[in-house]
Design a protein around this motif. Sequence first.
Motif, PDB file in Angstrom:
ATOM      1  N   ARG A   1       5.197  10.752  -1.851  1.00 38.97           N
ATOM      2  CA  ARG A   1       3.993  11.563  -2.079  1.00 38.97           C
ATOM      3  C   ARG A   1       2.730  10.854  -1.594  1.00 38.97           C
ATOM      4  O   ARG A   1       1.621  11.308  -1.873  1.00 38.97           O
ATOM      5  N   GLY A   2       2.888   9.713  -0.931  1.00 41.27           N
ATOM      6  CA  GLY A   2       1.733   9.044  -0.357  1.00 41.27           C
ATOM      7  C   GLY A   2       0.974   8.141  -1.299  1.00 41.27           C
ATOM      8  O   GLY A   2      -0.240   7.952  -1.126  1.00 41.27           O
ATOM      9  N   VAL A   3       1.665   7.539  -2.278  1.00 41.27           N
ATOM     10  CA  VAL A   3       1.022   6.603  -3.202  1.00 41.27           C
ATOM     11  C   VAL A   3       1.896   5.360  -3.341  1.00 41.27           C
ATOM     12  O   VAL A   3       3.108   5.465  -3.534  1.00 41.27           O
ATOM     13  N   VAL A   4       1.276   4.195  -3.236  1.00 39.92           N
ATOM     14  CA  VAL A   4       1.977   2.935  -3.446  1.00 39.92           C
ATOM     15  C   VAL A   4       1.706   2.444  -4.860  1.00 39.92           C
ATOM     16  O   VAL A   4       0.563   2.185  -5.241  1.00 39.92           O
ATOM     17  N   ILE A   5       2.782   2.363  -5.666  1.00 35.46           N
ATOM     18  CA  ILE A   5       2.720   1.717  -6.973  1.00 35.46           C
ATOM     19  C   ILE A   5       3.919   0.782  -7.052  1.00 35.46           C
ATOM     20  O   ILE A   5       4.795   0.792  -6.193  1.00 35.46           O
ATOM     21  N   ARG A   6       3.971  -0.043  -8.093  1.00 36.22           N
ATOM     22  CA  ARG A   6       5.053  -1.014  -8.209  1.00 36.22           C
ATOM     23  C   ARG A   6       5.440  -1.141  -9.671  1.00 36.22           C
ATOM     24  O   ARG A   6       4.570  -1.214 -10.544  1.00 36.22           O
ATOM     25  N   PRO A   7       6.752  -1.202  -9.968  1.00 36.92           N
ATOM     26  CA  PRO A   7       7.162  -1.313 -11.368  1.00 36.92           C
ATOM     27  C   PRO A   7       7.359  -2.758 -11.794  1.00 36.92           C
ATOM     28  O   PRO A   7       7.524  -3.657 -10.957  1.00 36.92           O
ATOM     29  N   LEU A   8       7.337  -2.980 -13.097  1.00 38.73           N
ATOM     30  CA  LEU A   8       7.827  -4.215 -13.697  1.00 38.73           C
ATOM     31  C   LEU A   8       9.065  -3.812 -14.484  1.00 38.73           C
ATOM     32  O   LEU A   8       8.956  -3.335 -15.613  1.00 38.73           O
ATOM     33  N   GLY A   9      10.228  -3.918 -13.854  1.00 40.31           N
ATOM     34  CA  GLY A   9      11.432  -3.356 -14.454  1.00 40.31           C
ATOM     35  C   GLY A   9      11.287  -1.851 -14.549  1.00 40.31           C
ATOM     36  O   GLY A   9      11.056  -1.172 -13.545  1.00 40.31           O
ATOM     37  N   ASP A  10      11.373  -1.322 -15.765  1.00 42.83           N
ATOM     38  CA  ASP A  10      11.190   0.113 -15.971  1.00 42.83           C
ATOM     39  C   ASP A  10       9.816   0.433 -16.558  1.00 42.83           C
ATOM     40  O   ASP A  10       9.615   1.483 -17.174  1.00 42.83           O
ATOM     41  N   VAL A  11       8.877  -0.461 -16.363  1.00 42.33           N
ATOM     42  CA  VAL A  11       7.478  -0.192 -16.706  1.00 42.33           C
ATOM     43  C   VAL A  11       6.743   0.135 -15.411  1.00 42.33           C
ATOM     44  O   VAL A  11       6.673  -0.682 -14.493  1.00 42.33           O
ATOM     45  N   ILE A  12       6.227   1.359 -15.327  1.00 39.74           N
ATOM     46  CA  ILE A  12       5.461   1.777 -14.156  1.00 39.74           C
ATOM     47  C   ILE A  12       4.028   1.290 -14.331  1.00 39.74           C
ATOM     48  O   ILE A  12       3.360   1.627 -15.310  1.00 39.74           O
ATOM     49  N   VAL A  13       3.577   0.481 -13.387  1.00 38.92           N
ATOM     50  CA  VAL A  13       2.251  -0.133 -13.492  1.00 38.92           C
ATOM     51  C   VAL A  13       1.263   0.588 -12.587  1.00 38.92           C
ATOM     52  O   VAL A  13       1.512   0.771 -11.400  1.00 38.92           O
ATOM     53  N   LEU A  14       0.146   0.985 -13.176  1.00 41.61           N
ATOM     54  CA  LEU A  14      -1.003   1.473 -12.413  1.00 41.61           C
ATOM     55  C   LEU A  14      -2.083   0.410 -12.500  1.00 41.61           C
ATOM     56  O   LEU A  14      -2.473   0.001 -13.597  1.00 41.61           O
ATOM     57  N   MET A  15      -2.551  -0.040 -11.342  1.00 43.90           N
ATOM     58  CA  MET A  15      -3.588  -1.072 -11.301  1.00 43.90           C
ATOM     59  C   MET A  15      -4.519  -0.779 -10.142  1.00 43.90           C
ATOM     60  O   MET A  15      -4.580  -1.501  -9.153  1.00 43.90           O
ATOM     61  N   PRO A  16      -5.269   0.307 -10.241  1.00 43.70           N
ATOM     62  CA  PRO A  16      -6.155   0.662  -9.125  1.00 43.70           C
ATOM     63  C   PRO A  16      -7.300  -0.330  -8.985  1.00 43.70           C
ATOM     64  O   PRO A  16      -7.648  -1.042  -9.940  1.00 43.70           O
ATOM     65  N   ALA A  17      -7.884  -0.390  -7.811  1.00 48.39           N
ATOM     66  CA  ALA A  17      -9.088  -1.190  -7.611  1.00 48.39           C
ATOM     67  C   ALA A  17     -10.170  -0.695  -8.571  1.00 48.39           C
ATOM     68  O   ALA A  17     -10.317   0.511  -8.796  1.00 48.39           O
ATOM     69  N   ILE A  18     -10.930  -1.621  -9.122  1.00 53.18           N
ATOM     70  CA  ILE A  18     -11.891  -1.236 -10.161  1.00 53.18           C
ATOM     71  C   ILE A  18     -13.048  -0.405  -9.610  1.00 53.18           C
ATOM     72  O   ILE A  18     -13.763   0.245 -10.370  1.00 53.18           O
ATOM     73  N   ALA A  19     -13.231  -0.409  -8.282  1.00 54.63           N
ATOM     74  CA  ALA A  19     -14.284   0.415  -7.682  1.00 54.63           C
ATOM     75  C   ALA A  19     -13.775   1.777  -7.228  1.00 54.63           C
ATOM     76  O   ALA A  19     -14.543   2.570  -6.668  1.00 54.63           O
ATOM     77  N   MET A  20     -12.516   2.081  -7.461  1.00 52.72           N
ATOM     78  CA  MET A  20     -11.948   3.353  -7.001  1.00 52.72           C
ATOM     79  C   MET A  20     -12.659   4.532  -7.664  1.00 52.72           C
ATOM     80  O   MET A  20     -12.874   4.533  -8.870  1.00 52.72           O
ATOM     81  N   PRO A  21     -13.022   5.568  -6.899  1.00 52.92           N
ATOM     82  CA  PRO A  21     -13.710   6.723  -7.491  1.00 52.92           C
ATOM     83  C   PRO A  21     -12.757   7.597  -8.297  1.00 52.92           C
ATOM     84  O   PRO A  21     -11.529   7.526  -8.146  1.00 52.92           O
TER      85      PRO A  21
END
Length: 449
Positions: free
Chosen positions: A409-429
Amino acid sequence: MSSKLRDWDNRHLWHPFTAMSAWVEEGAPIIESGQGFDLFDIEGRRYLDGISSLWCNVHGHCVPELDAAISDQLKKIAHTTLLGGSTPTAIELAHELTSIAPGKLEHVFFSDAGATAVEAALKMAVQYHVQKPGATQGKTLFVRMDEAYHGDTFGSVSVGRVEAFHKPFANMLFDTLTVPCPVTFRLPEGHDRSSWIEHCFAAVESIIAEHHERIAAFIIEPLVQGAAGILVHEPGYLKHVREVTAKYDIPLIADEVAVGFGKTGTMFACEQEQVEPDILCLAKGITGGYLPLAATLTTSEIYNAFLGKPQEGKTFYHGHTYTGNALASAVSLANLKLIRDNSVLENVQKISARIKERLQVLNDHPHVGEIRQKGIMTGIELVQDRDSRTPFESARRIGHQVILAARKRGVVIRPLGDVIVLMPAIAMPENRIEELCEVTIASIQETLS
């Protein structure tokens, strides 16, 4: 050219934290360029950078002000050693960091990664006790948090062991004391939420009281243990740790490599509980995600223990080739200026609230055990059974399946095991945060429908 790069990647490049056999099979994107908060691969596909390029990007990619800082510095010099010399940008950055750091952290030792910042801190703490007025021998034990992670060099591994990562090296690590993690998603038998938190607070006092004569320092990831799965500590715990360590005159090392530079909502996580550490470790967001740089800040009390005539041998014999790199220091100064000028910390408040609001739809999902969030740091723990909190079998790689669905779907995220981590840049609109959350929800629903 794309097929040749893919072939060379599969044959020659060893990726970190990556099961390489699966990498070859899955054909992950090869990122060629970036613009704003988007990444572009060699096939021309666009991806939203949902993990801020491993938690370090601040303002996006190809930021004119940051590009210019590097370009301007390149016209002067790229690197010169701090061993026997100095450089203006490193001096200016040290001054800037001490002016914004919590407490009386007046001295800066530069290195190049989070783990090296921690290694320096550990060595500083041990040598400090040997050389301080009324020197104390035998203070070589560190107190660490259960499930902590502080990097992958041997010292940082010793104080931040993760069984899955570090089991082969168990006999090579130095001994530590461990205090339990004050989180309540999975409670030990015999405890309810209240009793477990009480136990965690009491353990700090009891362990330090029993061993304080041998303890060199207490090391902690303030407020959130990132690599453990975004484990958010009970409010007041950090302050309690500071009070107990101060009572027994034990240095507190705050590892803000992951949580620093705005990710929890304030510039530094320690600020939220008015805690002043004795040593502060910084990296990741320090250069806006442009170049490797890390810093270990400390108080004059600790620094002064290393002063003396050269023949006294009090020198901190530790360093790195690229310590205080001129380019990295220049872009770090520009990064800090942008954070101020663009009111980025205020943006963190807005986008954190948007993440919380958008993810509420997952609160009743049968396979979402818990959503943990502090600032923009967000972890969605996926479980086989919500009521019993039974995890999925690791062989199913559920977290990985979700990130593959997001990638489509055009989004790069990364898991920690089965924890889905969202860590966007803090300046993201906010509109890009909306896209990040929408794709994450859809990907979880598709994977676990």
